[in-house]
Design a protein around this motif. Structure first.
Motif, PDB file in Angstrom:
ATOM      1  N   MET B 409       0.844  -1.180   0.000  1.00 56.04           N
ATOM      2  CA  MET B 409       0.000   0.000   0.000  1.00 56.04           C
ATOM      3  C   MET B 409       0.883   1.235   0.000  1.00 56.04           C
ATOM      4  O   MET B 409       2.078   1.165   0.307  1.00 56.04           O
ATOM      5  N   SER B 410       0.308   2.357  -0.392  1.00 53.85           N
ATOM      6  CA  SER B 410       1.054   3.616  -0.393  1.00 53.85           C
ATOM      7  C   SER B 410       0.059   4.725  -0.095  1.00 53.85           C
ATOM      8  O   SER B 410      -1.139   4.463   0.057  1.00 53.85           O
ATOM      9  N   GLU B 411       0.549   5.920   0.004  1.00 48.11           N
ATOM     10  CA  GLU B 411      -0.356   7.033   0.301  1.00 48.11           C
ATOM     11  C   GLU B 411      -1.464   7.057  -0.751  1.00 48.11           C
ATOM     12  O   GLU B 411      -1.182   6.956  -1.947  1.00 48.11           O
ATOM     13  N   GLY B 412      -2.702   7.149  -0.317  1.00 47.79           N
ATOM     14  CA  GLY B 412      -3.832   7.127  -1.251  1.00 47.79           C
ATOM     15  C   GLY B 412      -4.492   5.764  -1.343  1.00 47.79           C
ATOM     16  O   GLY B 412      -5.608   5.650  -1.845  1.00 47.79           O
ATOM     17  N   SER B 413      -3.819   4.708  -0.857  1.00 49.27           N
ATOM     18  CA  SER B 413      -4.433   3.375  -0.888  1.00 49.27           C
ATOM     19  C   SER B 413      -5.644   3.345   0.037  1.00 49.27           C
ATOM     20  O   SER B 413      -5.772   4.164   0.952  1.00 49.27           O
ATOM     21  N   SER B 423      -1.688   9.786   4.436  1.00 52.78           N
ATOM     22  CA  SER B 423      -0.359  10.290   4.809  1.00 52.78           C
ATOM     23  C   SER B 423       0.644   9.275   4.261  1.00 52.78           C
ATOM     24  O   SER B 423       0.249   8.199   3.822  1.00 52.78           O
ATOM     25  N   PRO B 424       1.932   9.611   4.276  1.00 49.43           N
ATOM     26  CA  PRO B 424       2.904   8.698   3.655  1.00 49.43           C
ATOM     27  C   PRO B 424       2.794   7.273   4.202  1.00 49.43           C
ATOM     28  O   PRO B 424       2.582   7.066   5.391  1.00 49.43           O
ATOM     29  N   ALA B 425       2.894   6.306   3.306  1.00 47.75           N
ATOM     30  CA  ALA B 425       2.860   4.886   3.680  1.00 47.75           C
ATOM     31  C   ALA B 425       3.959   4.190   2.872  1.00 47.75           C
ATOM     32  O   ALA B 425       3.701   3.543   1.868  1.00 47.75           O
ATOM     33  N   PRO B 426       5.208   4.373   3.308  1.00 49.11           N
ATOM     34  CA  PRO B 426       6.342   3.972   2.460  1.00 49.11           C
ATOM     35  C   PRO B 426       6.657   2.474   2.542  1.00 49.11           C
ATOM     36  O   PRO B 426       7.794   2.075   2.794  1.00 49.11           O
ATOM     37  N   ALA B 638       1.297   3.535  11.358  1.00 45.07           N
ATOM     38  CA  ALA B 638       2.757   3.532  11.463  1.00 45.07           C
ATOM     39  C   ALA B 638       3.284   2.227  10.889  1.00 45.07           C
ATOM     40  O   ALA B 638       2.649   1.177  11.023  1.00 45.07           O
ATOM     41  N   PHE B 639       4.446   2.328  10.264  1.00 41.21           N
ATOM     42  CA  PHE B 639       4.998   1.179   9.564  1.00 41.21           C
ATOM     43  C   PHE B 639       6.434   0.917   9.997  1.00 41.21           C
ATOM     44  O   PHE B 639       7.247   1.843  10.073  1.00 41.21           O
TER      45      PHE B 639
END
Ligand SMILES: Cc1cc2nc3c(=O)[nH]c(=O)nc-3n(C[C@H](O)[C@H](O)[C@H](O)COP(=O)(O)OP(=O)(O)OC[C@H]3O[C@@H](n4cnc5c(N)ncnc54)[C@H](O)[C@@H]3O)c2cc1C
Lengths: 290, 781
Positions: B409-413, B423-426, B638-639
């Motif tokens: 997943m990433s931001e916008g997923s 928010s950022p999901a790197p 959080a990742f």
């Protein structure tokens, strides 16, 4: 609770005969845990840490006399060459703090099947020196363990020392635990080769109600090695495997919170094979250096 | 003139620095006073009599003999509870003292106060409780009455009407919460590649070092003062007020030194008991649990049984996930509903999945109550979904890193709950960075660094190396519509001619460094180096719970808000004194953006102190629909990702973790040293779950309530770590920060298990791994 702190062996001996119920205390790493956990509330304690005769070690006639209160840290530092099996086992006991205080005398006193100093003592046919007002006697280690946490000491006796031969051949000890330090043995094994006598000694820990030797494994291996001590050659896989099987067969393990009986047998066979491989390789090397 | 950023002066010890902890030296040198060190002249000692049975009806309790023991001041039972007889975080169902029935081994039945702890314990043994012992319900599958685990078919059927009637632990039935998540069309979805797995997580304990303890002092107003180690003062007080039948303002709590928490102090332990004894005797009463009692005195991590099915296309792109997660909540509710919420809404991991059918249950049994522990529902599910991702990677023939990147997943997923990750999901970036890190050297020459460690079990025989990867997702803050706020009072004043800030909150320091970060925020916001953190107590508004990785975010947000208020007041004074303009406060000075330094903060304070209290909330969240899981449940995600390198002795089944590498996005590293500390500690706790930590139960009874047999990692077990910290700001959070404490606990467990699988070739389904799982038993004697 009464607290005695004799400063000589004779005083200690007298106090013990006057107060047979007094609980001796060396490092206190078992005694104090029992008291703290409310498992045992002795009427009186007999602190032996001020009795100089119980510390230190000496050498005589190819033997060692190791004081009952000598802590593991000192054994590791001073006796790694003379008592390698015991020294290796000492390294596996508890943590640095425990090793600084805890003693072989206490390990014998507790007589736990999981006592790590005990298998190496079995493997070298040690003797326990005990004293009472009546005098001193020596108890062969093979007669010392009577049951889980029960030993052959009489109520009026104190352990003063253990006697064992100075190592003339390689010795090993290995212990399985589910943590890489500070762990009670799931099972353990000690092996001592006695090339001069053409014998081998073993000790199994944590896999029976008491520490015990693997007699059939000893006899089998001694037989296989009979003609090979002087000019040793590699052992066949069959011999190593059979030795492992016999050690596993000697155990009488149970399932408990630390492991299953089946795993203990399996692990003992692995430890037996490995310690045999290490000690024999060591022996080959020593003979090569002659 | 504008000030260019690289010449901006900063206040030392502010946000982004790593100032020394105020309590650090005391803790390291053994001088820190923990709650168990509390003492007061004339105090009594309290103790608790607990049920030896997991389940029994109480016919009678006779306290006569105990009361007669010299030195005993009070012996109390449920009849003496002044108010509500039950309490609880979410549902009040846990008895203060058992009445009618005991539902787990260790349940408190009576309490004693005496002049010596020994006397109190002896008295407790003299209390005669007549139990009618009943067979306990110990298997959560039996508890739900629907043994879908024992099904012949993979497709579980719907729960039947009999579910609730089977051996109820509670009269209303055994299901605490059943949460479904339905996304896309999971019933119809089919896939080219399908992998199945059943997974199990054992019961982990928080194993904090400072046992439950506190001191209750009766007040002259009929109220009570309690000094206690806890995680949330105000929620303790609310529950205590009900049980003690006292207005909240008559119960004053002050935080005592906390020796670790990890979730185990979220529920009440000795709070009400000590206060009941103090109020009854009119004397201060101290209670300290022993290590053994502590295992009975707090909730544990929910054990889980999980069944997952992943379907993907031939390239490994996920098409669907169907999952069942069964969490054993034990005898009382505690925070089981919220744990189920996390396990269900985050239970398929940080991946984009078109079709999802997830069912998570939390159930009552007669096992010890389970509740909060670091990772909170996300830990259990991650072990299953990450194991599944590795299976899928093997099935389609790509690497573990590649399978995760393809599905990241990433931001916008969109989560299966329909919530957009805003928010950022790197996720992909974390995996790539891990893979790029150098690998450690091959097996060590020092035998102490091989599996078995100092126990001398191998000199290299049987040792195989393995590498494994995993990533997890965790919500930060309280979810599902909870009104999650913190309060902070900030006062700026002159203390001996020097400007000094006082920060007062009720937020609890449990060792994570909240006291440090509160001061850092005050320094940065107010330009003043000298900051005092007042003792946390209930004289200020709630600071919310020290859990859910939320304190730096929420109490940090409140401290910043209060500082902003103080700063505006001060700048008003600056305007009055120096004329219109834009001012900032830095390093003790007042700086005009046009003219540079115009004066110092101290001179502005000659007119008196400036004080503000702020109540601060994160953005609102919403409940999820019971049947579909729809809803914007979470504040922030959080990742963290781990790579584990292990050596396994495949003949003995012993493991040594050689290296753990971690990459975590923290949004903003408020205190870089503390961030590292959280990542190290969290990873170690995940390592413990992977290879040793388990509360073992037999018929509802604890078999290993001690540190002799409940093993936690030593320095010989926890390897050095490589850690990379990313700072991708979350636009919704103060300073862009993300909660740090829990994510590293989540991914280290599955990464280690993956590495052990790779080394041993054994398809491990359960944590903690035991040697027996790795060796074929009975074979090679
Ligand atoms: C944290 C921790 C870790 C541990 N890890 C290990 C481990 O890895 N392996 C292991 O084997 N053990 C371990 N132990 C147990 C303990 O340290 C050992 O059994 C140790 O050898 C006991 O020695 P001590 O001198 O402390 O005995 P003490 O506690 O002083 O005494 C033990 C027993 O022996 C009796 N006794 C002591 N001296 C005499 C004497 N001279 N004559 C007659 N009786 C006597 C005492 O009355 C008592 O019954 C551990 C203990 C702790 C607390």
């Amino acid at each position: 609770m009464e607290f005695f702190r004799p400063t000589s062996l004779s005083d200690a001996c007298r106090l013990k005969s006057e107060h047979p119920d007094a609980v001796p205390l060396c490092g206190g790493t078992d005694v104090m845990v029992d008291i703290n956990f409310d498992r045992h509330r002795p009427e009186s304690l007999l602190d032996l840490t001020a009795v100089p005769e119980l510390f230190g070690w000496s050498r005589y006639d190819g033997h060692l006399r190791i004081g009952a209160a000598m802590p593991y840290t000192a054994i590791i530092a001073e006796l790694s060459a003379e008592a390698p099996g015991l020294a290796i086992a000492s390294r596996t006991v508890g943590s640095p703090q425990i090793r600084n205080r805890a003693s072989v005398g206490g390990n014998l006193g507790s007589a736990s099947p999981a006592g790590d100093a005990l298998p190496p003592l079995l493997a070298v046919d040690a003797e326990v020196e005990a004293i009472s007002a009546a005098g001193t006697r020596r108890i062969p280690i093979h007669e010392f363990f009577l049951g889980p946490k029960r030993n052959a000491l009489r109520p009026d006796e104190l352990i003063t020392a253990v006697h064992l031969p100075v190592a003339r051949g390689p010795q090993q000890f290995a212990k399985v635990g589910t943590r890489n330090a500070m762990v009670i043995a799931v099972c353990s094994f000690s092996l001592a080769l006695h090339p001069d006598a053409g014998r081998v000694g073993t000790g199994i820990g944590s896999a029976a109600p008491t520490p015990l030797p693997a007699r059939k494994a000893e006899t089998f291996l001694a037989g296989e090695l009979t003609d090979r001590w002087a000019e040793p050659t590699d052992l066949s896989e069959d011999v190593v495997r059979r030795f492992g099987e016999l050690v596993a067969a000697a155990a009488v393990p149970i399932d408990d919170v630390r492991g299953t009986a089946a795993y203990r047998r399996h692990a003992l066979s692995v430890l037996a094979r490995r310690t045999l491989t290490w000690t024999w390789a060591d022996h080959i090397q020593r003979m090569g250096q002659r | 003139m504008s000030v260019s950023t690289d010449t901006v002066r900063r206040t030392p010890g502010g946000v982004g620095d790593s100032p020394v902890r105020p309590d650090g030296t005391f803790k390291v040198s053994g001088q820190f006073a923990y709650s168990s060190d509390l003492y007061m002249d004339g105090m009594l000692w309290g103790t608790t009599l607990r049920s030896p049975h997991p389940r029994a009806r109480i016919r009678s309790i006779d306290v006569g003999a105990a009361l007669k023991l010299p030195g005993v001041s009070a012996v109390l039972t449920h009849e003496d509870v002044p108010g509500e007889k039950v309490y609880g975080l979410e549902i009040a169902d846990q008895p203060v003292l058992a009445f009618g029935e005991v539902r787990y081994q260790g349940e408190p039945v009576a309490i004693v106060a005496a002049d010596h702890p020994e006397t109190a314990r002896r008295a407790a043994t003299l209390i005669v409780v007549d139990y009618d012992v009943v067979d306990p319900v110990c298997d959560p599958r039996e508890a739900v009455g629907h043994p879908f685990w024992k099904q012949v078919h993979d497709e579980p059927g719907e729960r039947t009407a009999m579910s609730r009637d089977k051996a109820p632990v509670h009269p209303e039935g055994n299901i605490v919460r059943h949460q479904r998540v339905r996304f896309g069309d999971p019933d119809a979805a089919t896939a080219d590649v399908v992998v199945h797995g059943d997974y199990e997580v054992g019961m982990q304990d928080q194993a904090f070092l400072g046992p439950e303890s506190g001191l209750a002092v009766p007040g002259e107003d009929g109220g009570v003062d309690l000094y206690v180690a806890t995680q949330w003062l105000h929620v303790d007080r609310r529950q205590m007020a009900g049980a003690l039948r006292l207005p909240e303002e008559k119960i004053r709590l002050t935080l005592a030194g906390v020796g670790g928490a990890f979730g185990a102090r979220e529920d009440l332990s000795m709070q009400v008991h000590a206060c009941m004894l103090a109020l009854r005797t009119g004397r201060p009463v101290k209670m300290v649990y022993s290590r053994e009692e502590s295992f009975f005195g707090h909730v544990h991590r929910h054990p889980a049984l999980m069944r997952y099915e992943h379907g993907a296309d031939r390239e490994g792109r996920l098409v669907y996930v169907r999952a069942h997660v069964l969490l054993d909540g034990g005898a009382y509710t505690s925070s089981t509903p919220a744990v189920v919420g996390n396990a269900s809404t985050l239970g398929v991991g940080p991946y984009v999945i078109p079709h999802v059918a997830m069912d998570a249950w939390g159930v009552y049994t007669n096992n010890p109550p389970c509740g909060a522990m670091r990772g909170f529902g996300a830990v259990q599910a991650a072990f299953a979904y990450e194991s599944q991702m590795d299976k899928l990677a093997a099935a389609v023939g790509v690497s573990p890193v590649e399978i995760r990147i393809r599905n990241a997943m990433s931001e916008g997923s969109i989560l299966p709950t329909g919530q957009v990750i805003d928010s950022p999901a790197p996720v992909a970036d974390l995996m790539l960075r891990l893979e790029a890190m150098p690998l450690p050297a091959p097996a060590a020459a020092d035998i102490r660094l091989l599996p078995g460690g100092v126990s001398n079990t191998t000199h290299g025989e049987g040792v195989r190396r393995g590498v494994g990867y995993a990533i997890g997702i965790k919500n930060v803050g309280f979810s599902e519509g909870f009104d999650d706020f913190s309060t902070a009072l900030v006062r700026l004043e002159l203390v001996g001619d020097e400007p000094s800030v006082l920060v007062h909150t009720a937020a609890v320091e449990v060792g994570q460094g909240l006291v440090t970060v509160q001061a850092q925020i005050a320094r940065s916001e107010l330009g003043v180096e000298r900051v005092t953190i007042a003792a946390a107590d209930t004289q200020v508004g709630s600071g919310g719970s020290t859990s859910a990785s939320r304190q730096t975010y929420v109490t940090g947000g409140a401290v910043r808000a209060a500082c902003e208020g103080v700063r505006s007041l001060l700048i008003e004074r600056a305007v009055q004194r120096y004329g219109e303009g834009e001012y900032r406060l830095v390093d003790g000075q007042v700086e005009s953006l046009r003219d540079g330094v115009v004066g110092d903060i101290a001179s502005l304070l000659l007119d008196g102190a400036v004080e503000r209290t702020a109540e601060w909330r994160h953005r609102p969240t919403h409940p999820v629909d019971e049947h579909t899981g729809r809803g914007d449940a979470h504040v922030q995600w959080a990742f963290c990702a781990h790579r584990a390198v292990v050596d396994v002795d495949v003949e003995l089944g012993l493991i040594r973790v050689v290296e753990l590498a971690a990459v975590q996005d923290v949004g903003k590293a408020m205190n870089p040293d503390a961030v590292l500390g959280q990542i190290h500690g969290g990873s170690a706790q995940g390592l413990g779950l992977a290879v040793m930590e388990e509360v073992q139960l037999l018929d509802g009874k604890l078999r290993n309530p001690s540190f002799t047999d409940y093993l936690i990692p030593t320095i010989m077990d926890m390897p050095p770590m490589r850690v990379e910290v990313l700072e991708l700001a979350d636009p919704h959070a103060p300073y862009g920060l993300r909660g740090v404490g829990e994510p590293p606990t989540i991914s280290s467990t599955p990464a280690i298990v993956a590495a052990v699988r790779a080394a041993s070739g054994v398809d491990l389904k359960r944590v903690p791994i035991r040697p027996e799982h790795l060796v074929a038993q009975g074979s090679r004697h």
